[in-house]
Design a protein around this motif. Sequence first.
Motif, PDB file in Angstrom:
ATOM      1  N   SER A 116       0.857  -1.188   0.000  1.00  0.00           N
ATOM      2  CA  SER A 116       0.000   0.000   0.000  1.00  0.00           C
ATOM      3  C   SER A 116       0.889   1.232   0.000  1.00  0.00           C
ATOM      4  CB  SER A 116      -0.902  -0.007   1.233  1.00  0.00           C
ATOM      5  OG  SER A 116      -1.735   1.137   1.271  1.00  0.00           O
ATOM      6  N   ALA A 117       0.733   2.076  -1.022  1.00  0.00           N
ATOM      7  CA  ALA A 117       1.633   3.219  -1.231  1.00  0.00           C
ATOM      8  C   ALA A 117       1.026   4.505  -0.683  1.00  0.00           C
ATOM      9  CB  ALA A 117       1.930   3.379  -2.713  1.00  0.00           C
ATOM     10  N   ASP A 118       1.791   5.190   0.145  1.00  0.00           N
ATOM     11  CA  ASP A 118       1.353   6.469   0.712  1.00  0.00           C
ATOM     12  C   ASP A 118       1.880   7.602  -0.162  1.00  0.00           C
ATOM     13  OD1 ASP A 118      -0.070   7.888   2.584  1.00  0.00           O
ATOM     14  OD2 ASP A 118       1.593   8.053   3.988  1.00  0.00           O
ATOM     15  N   TYR A 119       1.350   7.678  -1.387  1.00  0.00           N
ATOM     16  CA  TYR A 119       1.789   8.704  -2.335  1.00  0.00           C
ATOM     17  C   TYR A 119       1.567  10.104  -1.755  1.00  0.00           C
ATOM     18  CZ  TYR A 119      -3.247   8.566  -3.383  1.00  0.00           C
ATOM     19  OH  TYR A 119      -4.622   8.572  -3.285  1.00  0.00           O
ATOM     20  N   ARG A 120       2.408  11.038  -2.169  1.00  0.00           N
ATOM     21  CA  ARG A 120       2.251  12.419  -1.697  1.00  0.00           C
ATOM     22  C   ARG A 120       0.948  13.013  -2.247  1.00  0.00           C
ATOM     23  NH1 ARG A 120       8.078  14.522  -3.468  1.00  0.00           N
ATOM     24  NH2 ARG A 120       7.743  12.835  -4.976  1.00  0.00           N
ATOM     25  N   ARG A 121       0.278  13.771  -1.397  1.00  0.00           N
ATOM     26  CA  ARG A 121      -1.081  14.207  -1.714  1.00  0.00           C
ATOM     27  C   ARG A 121      -1.162  15.701  -2.006  1.00  0.00           C
ATOM     28  NH1 ARG A 121      -3.811  12.167   3.783  1.00  0.00           N
ATOM     29  NH2 ARG A 121      -2.020  13.388   4.523  1.00  0.00           N
ATOM     30  N   PRO A 122      -2.128  16.061  -2.860  1.00  0.00           N
ATOM     31  CA  PRO A 122      -2.422  17.482  -3.037  1.00  0.00           C
ATOM     32  C   PRO A 122      -3.202  17.994  -1.820  1.00  0.00           C
ATOM     33  CG  PRO A 122      -3.944  16.134  -4.320  1.00  0.00           C
ATOM     34  CD  PRO A 122      -2.957  15.198  -3.695  1.00  0.00           C
ATOM     35  N   PRO A 123      -3.277  19.301  -1.627  1.00  0.00           N
ATOM     36  CA  PRO A 123      -2.764  20.369  -2.496  1.00  0.00           C
ATOM     37  C   PRO A 123      -1.273  20.625  -2.347  1.00  0.00           C
ATOM     38  CG  PRO A 123      -3.822  21.319  -0.586  1.00  0.00           C
ATOM     39  CD  PRO A 123      -4.052  19.844  -0.481  1.00  0.00           C
ATOM     40  N   GLU A 124      -0.631  20.013  -1.319  1.00  0.00           N
ATOM     41  CA  GLU A 124       0.807  20.233  -1.157  1.00  0.00           C
ATOM     42  C   GLU A 124       1.588  19.709  -2.368  1.00  0.00           C
ATOM     43  OE1 GLU A 124      -0.947  19.381   2.974  1.00  0.00           O
ATOM     44  OE2 GLU A 124      -1.186  18.626   0.934  1.00  0.00           O
ATOM     45  N   PHE A 125       1.125  18.593  -2.918  1.00  0.00           N
ATOM     46  CA  PHE A 125       1.797  17.967  -4.051  1.00  0.00           C
ATOM     47  C   PHE A 125       0.750  17.615  -5.114  1.00  0.00           C
ATOM     48  CE2 PHE A 125       4.400  17.060  -0.325  1.00  0.00           C
ATOM     49  CZ  PHE A 125       5.648  17.462  -0.755  1.00  0.00           C
ATOM     50  N   PRO A 126       0.402  18.565  -5.974  1.00  0.00           N
ATOM     51  CA  PRO A 126      -0.622  18.298  -6.991  1.00  0.00           C
ATOM     52  C   PRO A 126      -0.087  17.409  -8.108  1.00  0.00           C
ATOM     53  CG  PRO A 126       0.282  20.493  -7.293  1.00  0.00           C
ATOM     54  CD  PRO A 126       0.894  19.956  -6.027  1.00  0.00           C
ATOM     55  N   TYR A 127      -0.993  17.056  -9.022  1.00  0.00           N
ATOM     56  CA  TYR A 127      -0.617  16.294 -10.214  1.00  0.00           C
ATOM     57  C   TYR A 127       0.548  16.980 -10.915  1.00  0.00           C
ATOM     58  CZ  TYR A 127      -1.049  14.647 -15.054  1.00  0.00           C
ATOM     59  OH  TYR A 127      -0.795  14.129 -16.306  1.00  0.00           O
ATOM     60  N   PRO A 128       1.554  16.222 -11.384  1.00  0.00           N
ATOM     61  CA  PRO A 128       1.587  14.757 -11.517  1.00  0.00           C
ATOM     62  C   PRO A 128       2.310  14.027 -10.389  1.00  0.00           C
ATOM     63  CG  PRO A 128       3.333  15.679 -12.834  1.00  0.00           C
ATOM     64  CD  PRO A 128       2.646  16.854 -12.176  1.00  0.00           C
ATOM     65  N   THR A 129       2.645  14.709  -9.275  1.00  0.00           N
ATOM     66  CA  THR A 129       3.435  14.047  -8.232  1.00  0.00           C
ATOM     67  C   THR A 129       2.779  12.780  -7.684  1.00  0.00           C
ATOM     68  OG1 THR A 129       4.550  16.102  -7.613  1.00  0.00           O
ATOM     69  CG2 THR A 129       4.491  14.345  -5.960  1.00  0.00           C
ATOM     70  N   PRO A 130       1.475  12.777  -7.344  1.00  0.00           N
ATOM     71  CA  PRO A 130       0.894  11.527  -6.843  1.00  0.00           C
ATOM     72  C   PRO A 130       1.021  10.370  -7.838  1.00  0.00           C
ATOM     73  CG  PRO A 130      -0.547  13.377  -6.356  1.00  0.00           C
ATOM     74  CD  PRO A 130       0.500  13.893  -7.288  1.00  0.00           C
ATOM     75  N   LEU A 131       0.836  10.672  -9.120  1.00  0.00           N
ATOM     76  CA  LEU A 131       0.957   9.626 -10.133  1.00  0.00           C
ATOM     77  C   LEU A 131       2.398   9.138 -10.238  1.00  0.00           C
ATOM     78  CD1 LEU A 131      -0.135   7.874 -12.402  1.00  0.00           C
ATOM     79  CD2 LEU A 131       0.133   9.823 -13.952  1.00  0.00           C
ATOM     80  N   ARG A 132       3.349  10.047 -10.225  1.00  0.00           N
ATOM     81  CA  ARG A 132       4.751   9.638 -10.301  1.00  0.00           C
ATOM     82  C   ARG A 132       5.140   8.791  -9.090  1.00  0.00           C
ATOM     83  NH1 ARG A 132       7.095  15.478 -12.457  1.00  0.00           N
ATOM     84  NH2 ARG A 132       6.527  15.178 -14.663  1.00  0.00           N
ATOM     85  N   ASP A 133       4.621   9.150  -7.925  1.00  0.00           N
ATOM     86  CA  ASP A 133       4.880   8.330  -6.735  1.00  0.00           C
ATOM     87  C   ASP A 133       4.257   6.944  -6.876  1.00  0.00           C
ATOM     88  OD1 ASP A 133       6.185  10.499  -5.677  1.00  0.00           O
ATOM     89  OD2 ASP A 133       4.680  10.931  -4.137  1.00  0.00           O
ATOM     90  N   ALA A 134       3.069   6.889  -7.467  1.00  0.00           N
ATOM     91  CA  ALA A 134       2.400   5.601  -7.673  1.00  0.00           C
ATOM     92  C   ALA A 134       3.217   4.714  -8.610  1.00  0.00           C
ATOM     93  CB  ALA A 134       0.993   5.819  -8.227  1.00  0.00           C
ATOM     94  N   VAL A 135       3.757   5.313  -9.665  1.00  0.00           N
ATOM     95  CA  VAL A 135       4.603   4.558 -10.593  1.00  0.00           C
ATOM     96  C   VAL A 135       5.854   4.067  -9.873  1.00  0.00           C
ATOM     97  CG1 VAL A 135       6.055   4.743 -12.656  1.00  0.00           C
ATOM     98  CG2 VAL A 135       3.742   5.706 -12.663  1.00  0.00           C
ATOM     99  N   ALA A 136       6.466   4.926  -9.064  1.00  0.00           N
ATOM    100  CA  ALA A 136       7.658   4.530  -8.317  1.00  0.00           C
ATOM    101  C   ALA A 136       7.342   3.369  -7.365  1.00  0.00           C
ATOM    102  CB  ALA A 136       8.208   5.721  -7.535  1.00  0.00           C
ATOM    103  N   ALA A 137       6.164   3.417  -6.735  1.00  0.00           N
ATOM    104  CA  ALA A 137       5.778   2.338  -5.824  1.00  0.00           C
ATOM    105  C   ALA A 137       5.586   1.029  -6.575  1.00  0.00           C
ATOM    106  CB  ALA A 137       4.500   2.719  -5.088  1.00  0.00           C
ATOM    107  N   ALA A 138       4.960   1.089  -7.745  1.00  0.00           N
ATOM    108  CA  ALA A 138       4.754  -0.124  -8.535  1.00  0.00           C
ATOM    109  C   ALA A 138       6.086  -0.728  -8.973  1.00  0.00           C
ATOM    110  CB  ALA A 138       3.883   0.176  -9.744  1.00  0.00           C
ATOM    111  N   ARG A 139       7.032   0.117  -9.349  1.00  0.00           N
ATOM    112  CA  ARG A 139       8.347  -0.379  -9.769  1.00  0.00           C
ATOM    113  C   ARG A 139       9.110  -0.963  -8.578  1.00  0.00           C
ATOM    114  NH1 ARG A 139       9.660   0.801 -14.851  1.00  0.00           N
ATOM    115  NH2 ARG A 139       8.212   2.161 -15.985  1.00  0.00           N
TER     116      ARG A 139
END
Length: 316
Positions: A116-139
Amino acid sequence: MPLDRFLRSLIAWQSAGDPPVPDRFLTVEQARERYRASVSRPHREDGLPPTAVTAVDQTIGTADGASIRCRVYTPASDERRVITYLHGGGWVLGDLDTHDGACRILAATLGAVVVSADYRRPPEFPYPTPLRDAVAAARWTARSFPGRDHVIAGDSAGAGLSLGVAFDARDTGDLPLAALLLMYPPVDPSLRIASASEHAEGYLLTVADMVWSYEMYVPDPRHRGDPAVDLLNADLRGLPATVLATAEFDPLHDEGVRLAERLDASGVSVCEIPGPGLVHGYFLMQDMVPAAAACSRLVLEKLHAVLRSLSAPRAT
Protein backbone atom coordinates in the motif's frame (compact mmCIF):
# COMPACT_ATOMS: atom_id res chain seq x y z
CA MET A 1 -32.56 -1.97 -6.64
CA PRO A 2 -33.37 0.23 -3.62
CA LEU A 3 -30.60 1.79 -1.57
CA ASP A 4 -29.32 -0.74 0.96
CA ARG A 5 -31.23 -0.40 4.22
CA PHE A 6 -28.07 -0.03 6.32
CA LEU A 7 -26.86 2.78 4.08
CA ARG A 8 -30.31 4.35 4.03
CA SER A 9 -30.26 4.44 7.85
CA LEU A 10 -26.76 5.91 7.88
CA ILE A 11 -27.70 8.68 5.45
CA ALA A 12 -30.93 9.40 7.33
CA TRP A 13 -29.04 9.58 10.62
CA GLN A 14 -26.59 12.08 9.14
CA SER A 15 -29.42 14.17 7.72
CA ALA A 16 -31.32 14.23 11.02
CA GLY A 17 -28.64 16.26 12.79
CA ASP A 18 -26.87 19.38 11.74
CA PRO A 19 -25.86 19.06 8.08
CA PRO A 20 -22.17 18.13 7.82
CA VAL A 21 -19.90 20.91 6.63
CA PRO A 22 -18.64 20.03 3.12
CA ASP A 23 -14.91 19.35 2.86
CA ARG A 24 -14.50 22.41 0.62
CA PHE A 25 -15.45 24.65 3.56
CA LEU A 26 -12.90 23.07 5.92
CA THR A 27 -9.16 23.38 6.00
CA VAL A 28 -7.44 20.48 4.25
CA GLU A 29 -6.23 19.08 7.58
CA GLN A 30 -9.72 19.30 9.08
CA ALA A 31 -11.11 17.44 6.07
CA ARG A 32 -8.41 14.79 6.40
CA GLU A 33 -9.09 14.34 10.09
CA ARG A 34 -12.82 13.93 9.49
CA TYR A 35 -12.17 11.38 6.74
CA ARG A 36 -9.80 9.42 8.98
CA ALA A 37 -12.37 9.43 11.77
CA SER A 38 -15.10 8.17 9.45
CA VAL A 39 -13.24 5.29 7.82
CA SER A 40 -10.23 4.28 9.96
CA ARG A 41 -10.56 1.10 11.97
CA PRO A 42 -6.95 0.32 12.94
CA HIS A 43 -5.91 -3.29 12.39
CA ARG A 44 -9.44 -4.52 11.81
CA GLU A 45 -9.54 -7.67 9.72
CA ASP A 46 -13.32 -8.16 9.62
CA GLY A 47 -13.46 -11.71 10.93
CA LEU A 48 -10.07 -12.85 9.65
CA PRO A 49 -7.88 -14.87 12.05
CA PRO A 50 -5.56 -12.54 13.99
CA THR A 51 -2.49 -14.08 12.33
CA ALA A 52 -3.89 -13.98 8.79
CA VAL A 53 -1.81 -10.96 7.79
CA THR A 54 1.29 -9.21 9.10
CA ALA A 55 2.17 -5.64 8.17
CA VAL A 56 5.49 -3.77 8.09
CA ASP A 57 6.13 -0.16 7.04
CA GLN A 58 8.87 0.53 4.49
CA THR A 59 10.31 3.58 2.71
CA ILE A 60 10.40 3.93 -1.08
CA GLY A 61 12.54 6.35 -3.05
CA THR A 62 10.77 8.51 -5.64
CA ALA A 63 11.80 9.77 -9.07
CA ASP A 64 12.62 13.26 -7.73
CA GLY A 65 14.82 12.01 -4.91
CA ALA A 66 12.21 12.24 -2.16
CA SER A 67 10.79 9.27 -0.29
CA ILE A 68 7.34 7.97 0.60
CA ARG A 69 6.09 5.34 3.00
CA CYS A 70 4.46 2.10 2.04
CA ARG A 71 2.96 -0.67 4.14
CA VAL A 72 3.70 -4.25 3.11
CA TYR A 73 1.05 -6.81 4.06
CA THR A 74 2.09 -10.46 4.02
CA PRO A 75 -0.61 -13.15 4.25
CA ALA A 76 -0.24 -16.50 5.97
CA SER A 77 -1.18 -18.19 2.68
CA ASP A 78 0.91 -17.44 -0.40
CA GLU A 79 -0.45 -17.63 -3.96
CA ARG A 80 2.66 -16.03 -5.49
CA ARG A 81 0.86 -12.77 -6.15
CA VAL A 82 1.70 -9.19 -5.31
CA ILE A 83 -0.56 -6.14 -5.40
CA THR A 84 0.44 -2.49 -5.50
CA TYR A 85 -2.49 -0.77 -3.79
CA LEU A 86 -3.30 2.92 -4.25
CA HIS A 87 -5.73 4.28 -1.69
CA GLY A 88 -8.72 6.50 -2.34
CA GLY A 89 -9.91 9.61 -0.57
CA GLY A 90 -10.20 12.09 -3.41
CA TRP A 91 -6.39 12.18 -3.84
CA VAL A 92 -6.34 14.52 -0.83
CA LEU A 93 -7.75 12.72 2.20
CA GLY A 94 -6.75 9.04 2.37
CA ASP A 95 -3.59 7.50 3.80
CA LEU A 96 -2.15 4.16 4.87
CA ASP A 97 -4.28 3.95 8.01
CA THR A 98 -7.62 4.78 6.38
CA HIS A 99 -7.23 1.78 4.07
CA ASP A 100 -5.45 -0.57 6.46
CA GLY A 101 -8.41 -2.88 6.96
CA ALA A 102 -9.17 -3.08 3.23
CA CYS A 103 -5.57 -4.03 2.45
CA ARG A 104 -5.58 -6.77 5.11
CA ILE A 105 -8.72 -8.25 3.57
CA LEU A 106 -7.20 -8.03 0.10
CA ALA A 107 -4.01 -9.80 1.20
CA ALA A 108 -5.77 -12.57 3.13
CA THR A 109 -8.48 -13.21 0.53
CA LEU A 110 -6.16 -13.39 -2.47
CA GLY A 111 -3.09 -14.85 -0.77
CA ALA A 112 -1.14 -11.88 -2.09
CA VAL A 113 1.52 -9.62 -0.69
CA VAL A 114 -0.02 -6.13 -0.76
CA VAL A 115 2.13 -3.00 -0.98
CA SER A 116 0.00 0.00 0.00
CA ALA A 117 1.63 3.22 -1.23
CA ASP A 118 1.35 6.47 0.71
CA TYR A 119 1.79 8.70 -2.34
CA ARG A 120 2.25 12.42 -1.70
CA ARG A 121 -1.08 14.21 -1.71
CA PRO A 122 -2.42 17.48 -3.04
CA PRO A 123 -2.76 20.37 -2.50
CA GLU A 124 0.81 20.23 -1.16
CA PHE A 125 1.80 17.97 -4.05
CA PRO A 126 -0.62 18.30 -6.99
CA TYR A 127 -0.62 16.29 -10.21
CA PRO A 128 1.59 14.76 -11.52
CA THR A 129 3.43 14.05 -8.23
CA PRO A 130 0.89 11.53 -6.84
CA LEU A 131 0.96 9.63 -10.13
CA ARG A 132 4.75 9.64 -10.30
CA ASP A 133 4.88 8.33 -6.74
CA ALA A 134 2.40 5.60 -7.67
CA VAL A 135 4.60 4.56 -10.59
CA ALA A 136 7.66 4.53 -8.32
CA ALA A 137 5.78 2.34 -5.82
CA ALA A 138 4.75 -0.12 -8.53
CA ARG A 139 8.35 -0.38 -9.77
CA TRP A 140 9.62 -0.89 -6.22
CA THR A 141 7.06 -3.64 -5.74
CA ALA A 142 8.12 -5.39 -8.94
CA ARG A 143 11.80 -5.26 -7.92
CA SER A 144 11.12 -6.39 -4.37
CA PHE A 145 8.82 -9.29 -5.24
CA PRO A 146 10.01 -10.69 -8.58
CA GLY A 147 8.40 -13.67 -10.22
CA ARG A 148 4.91 -12.98 -8.89
CA ASP A 149 1.76 -12.04 -10.78
CA HIS A 150 1.62 -8.26 -10.25
CA VAL A 151 -1.73 -6.49 -9.89
CA ILE A 152 -2.27 -2.73 -9.69
CA ALA A 153 -5.32 -2.00 -7.58
CA GLY A 154 -7.03 1.03 -6.14
CA ASP A 155 -10.31 2.46 -4.97
CA SER A 156 -11.78 5.79 -6.07
CA ALA A 157 -8.93 8.27 -6.67
CA GLY A 158 -6.52 5.38 -6.23
CA ALA A 159 -8.27 3.53 -9.05
CA GLY A 160 -7.66 6.52 -11.31
CA LEU A 161 -3.99 6.49 -10.35
CA SER A 162 -3.92 2.73 -11.03
CA LEU A 163 -4.97 3.36 -14.61
CA GLY A 164 -2.21 5.94 -14.94
CA VAL A 165 0.33 3.40 -13.68
CA ALA A 166 -0.97 0.88 -16.21
CA PHE A 167 -0.49 3.42 -19.02
CA ASP A 168 3.12 3.92 -17.94
CA ALA A 169 3.72 0.17 -17.74
CA ARG A 170 2.26 -0.34 -21.21
CA ASP A 171 4.15 2.52 -22.80
CA THR A 172 7.55 1.72 -21.29
CA GLY A 173 7.19 -2.06 -21.57
CA ASP A 174 9.36 -2.72 -18.53
CA LEU A 175 6.74 -3.30 -15.83
CA PRO A 176 4.74 -6.48 -16.59
CA LEU A 177 1.26 -6.44 -15.07
CA ALA A 178 -1.09 -9.39 -14.70
CA ALA A 179 -4.31 -7.47 -14.00
CA LEU A 180 -5.97 -4.27 -12.83
CA LEU A 181 -8.52 -3.89 -10.04
CA LEU A 182 -10.43 -0.61 -10.29
CA MET A 183 -13.00 0.19 -7.60
CA TYR A 184 -15.42 2.97 -8.69
CA PRO A 185 -12.78 5.06 -10.49
CA PRO A 186 -13.12 8.79 -11.34
CA VAL A 187 -12.32 9.04 -15.06
CA ASP A 188 -14.10 12.17 -16.36
CA PRO A 189 -12.61 15.40 -14.95
CA SER A 190 -15.25 17.47 -16.76
CA LEU A 191 -17.79 15.81 -14.43
CA ARG A 192 -20.44 16.17 -17.15
CA ILE A 193 -21.44 12.53 -16.80
CA ALA A 194 -21.55 12.68 -12.99
CA SER A 195 -23.51 15.95 -13.01
CA ALA A 196 -26.19 14.32 -15.18
CA SER A 197 -26.53 11.40 -12.76
CA GLU A 198 -29.69 11.07 -10.70
CA HIS A 199 -27.35 10.26 -7.79
CA ALA A 200 -25.28 13.45 -8.06
CA GLU A 201 -25.97 14.29 -4.42
CA GLY A 202 -27.54 12.79 -1.33
CA TYR A 203 -25.53 9.54 -1.27
CA LEU A 204 -22.41 10.45 0.75
CA LEU A 205 -20.19 11.40 -2.23
CA THR A 206 -21.48 14.37 -4.24
CA VAL A 207 -20.48 16.03 -7.49
CA ALA A 208 -19.49 19.08 -5.46
CA ASP A 209 -17.07 16.88 -3.52
CA MET A 210 -15.53 15.74 -6.80
CA VAL A 211 -15.21 19.33 -8.05
CA TRP A 212 -13.22 20.16 -4.89
CA SER A 213 -11.07 17.03 -5.25
CA TYR A 214 -10.18 17.75 -8.87
CA GLU A 215 -9.38 21.37 -8.01
CA MET A 216 -6.95 20.09 -5.37
CA TYR A 217 -5.45 17.37 -7.56
CA VAL A 218 -5.21 19.20 -10.91
CA PRO A 219 -5.33 22.92 -10.14
CA ASP A 220 -3.95 23.82 -13.58
CA PRO A 221 -6.86 23.43 -16.04
CA ARG A 222 -4.41 22.89 -18.88
CA HIS A 223 -3.66 19.43 -17.48
CA ARG A 224 -7.29 18.31 -17.18
CA GLY A 225 -7.04 16.85 -20.70
CA ASP A 226 -3.89 14.80 -20.00
CA PRO A 227 -4.51 11.10 -20.68
CA ALA A 228 -3.63 10.25 -17.07
CA VAL A 229 -6.39 12.63 -15.87
CA ASP A 230 -9.03 12.45 -18.62
CA LEU A 231 -8.93 8.68 -18.39
CA LEU A 232 -12.20 8.08 -20.19
CA ASN A 233 -10.82 9.56 -23.40
CA ALA A 234 -7.34 8.06 -23.15
CA ASP A 235 -5.95 5.28 -25.34
CA LEU A 236 -6.95 2.13 -23.46
CA ARG A 237 -5.47 -0.41 -25.85
CA GLY A 238 -2.95 -2.91 -24.53
CA LEU A 239 -3.98 -2.77 -20.88
CA PRO A 240 -4.06 -5.94 -18.76
CA ALA A 241 -7.21 -7.82 -17.81
CA THR A 242 -9.35 -5.53 -15.69
CA VAL A 243 -11.92 -6.05 -12.94
CA LEU A 244 -13.94 -2.85 -12.58
CA ALA A 245 -16.41 -2.34 -9.74
CA THR A 246 -19.17 0.27 -9.74
CA ALA A 247 -21.76 1.29 -7.15
CA GLU A 248 -25.39 1.96 -8.07
CA PHE A 249 -25.89 5.06 -5.90
CA ASP A 250 -22.63 6.75 -6.86
CA PRO A 251 -22.22 9.93 -8.93
CA LEU A 252 -19.34 8.13 -10.69
CA HIS A 253 -21.42 5.08 -11.62
CA ASP A 254 -22.17 6.02 -15.21
CA GLU A 255 -18.62 7.02 -16.07
CA GLY A 256 -17.44 3.70 -14.64
CA VAL A 257 -19.85 1.86 -16.90
CA ARG A 258 -18.64 3.88 -19.89
CA LEU A 259 -15.05 3.07 -19.00
CA ALA A 260 -15.88 -0.64 -18.99
CA GLU A 261 -17.48 -0.24 -22.42
CA ARG A 262 -14.44 1.62 -23.76
CA LEU A 263 -12.05 -0.98 -22.35
CA ASP A 264 -14.03 -3.73 -24.04
CA ALA A 265 -14.10 -1.81 -27.34
CA SER A 266 -10.32 -1.38 -27.05
CA GLY A 267 -9.78 -5.13 -26.85
CA VAL A 268 -9.14 -5.28 -23.11
CA SER A 269 -10.59 -8.20 -21.16
CA VAL A 270 -12.85 -6.45 -18.66
CA CYS A 271 -15.41 -7.57 -16.13
CA GLU A 272 -17.66 -4.93 -14.60
CA ILE A 273 -19.06 -5.87 -11.18
CA PRO A 274 -22.11 -3.76 -10.33
CA GLY A 275 -22.80 -2.75 -6.74
CA PRO A 276 -26.60 -2.86 -6.50
CA GLY A 277 -27.94 -0.76 -3.65
CA LEU A 278 -24.46 0.46 -2.70
CA VAL A 279 -22.71 3.83 -2.56
CA HIS A 280 -19.24 5.08 -3.43
CA GLY A 281 -16.64 3.82 -0.98
CA TYR A 282 -18.40 0.57 -0.07
CA PHE A 283 -15.11 -1.39 -0.04
CA LEU A 284 -14.32 0.40 3.24
CA MET A 285 -17.73 -0.39 4.73
CA GLN A 286 -17.48 -4.17 4.87
CA ASP A 287 -17.69 -4.35 8.67
CA MET A 288 -20.82 -2.15 8.79
CA VAL A 289 -22.82 -3.05 5.68
CA PRO A 290 -23.37 -6.76 4.91
CA ALA A 291 -24.19 -6.03 1.26
CA ALA A 292 -20.89 -4.15 0.92
CA ALA A 293 -19.02 -7.15 2.32
CA ALA A 294 -20.84 -9.52 -0.05
CA CYS A 295 -20.14 -7.38 -3.11
CA SER A 296 -16.51 -6.91 -2.10
CA ARG A 297 -16.13 -10.70 -1.85
CA LEU A 298 -17.59 -11.05 -5.33
CA VAL A 299 -15.12 -8.50 -6.71
CA LEU A 300 -12.18 -10.33 -5.16
CA GLU A 301 -13.48 -13.70 -6.31
CA LYS A 302 -13.56 -12.38 -9.86
CA LEU A 303 -10.01 -11.07 -9.58
CA HIS A 304 -8.93 -14.43 -8.17
CA ALA A 305 -10.52 -16.15 -11.16
CA VAL A 306 -8.76 -13.81 -13.59
CA LEU A 307 -5.39 -14.51 -11.99
CA ARG A 308 -5.98 -18.25 -11.95
CA SER A 309 -6.87 -18.20 -15.65
CA LEU A 310 -3.60 -16.42 -16.40
CA SER A 311 -1.54 -19.06 -14.59
CA ALA A 312 -3.49 -22.06 -15.88
CA PRO A 313 -1.63 -24.25 -18.41
CA ARG A 314 -2.81 -23.62 -21.94
CA ALA A 315 -3.88 -26.40 -24.29
CA THR A 316 -1.58 -26.97 -27.25
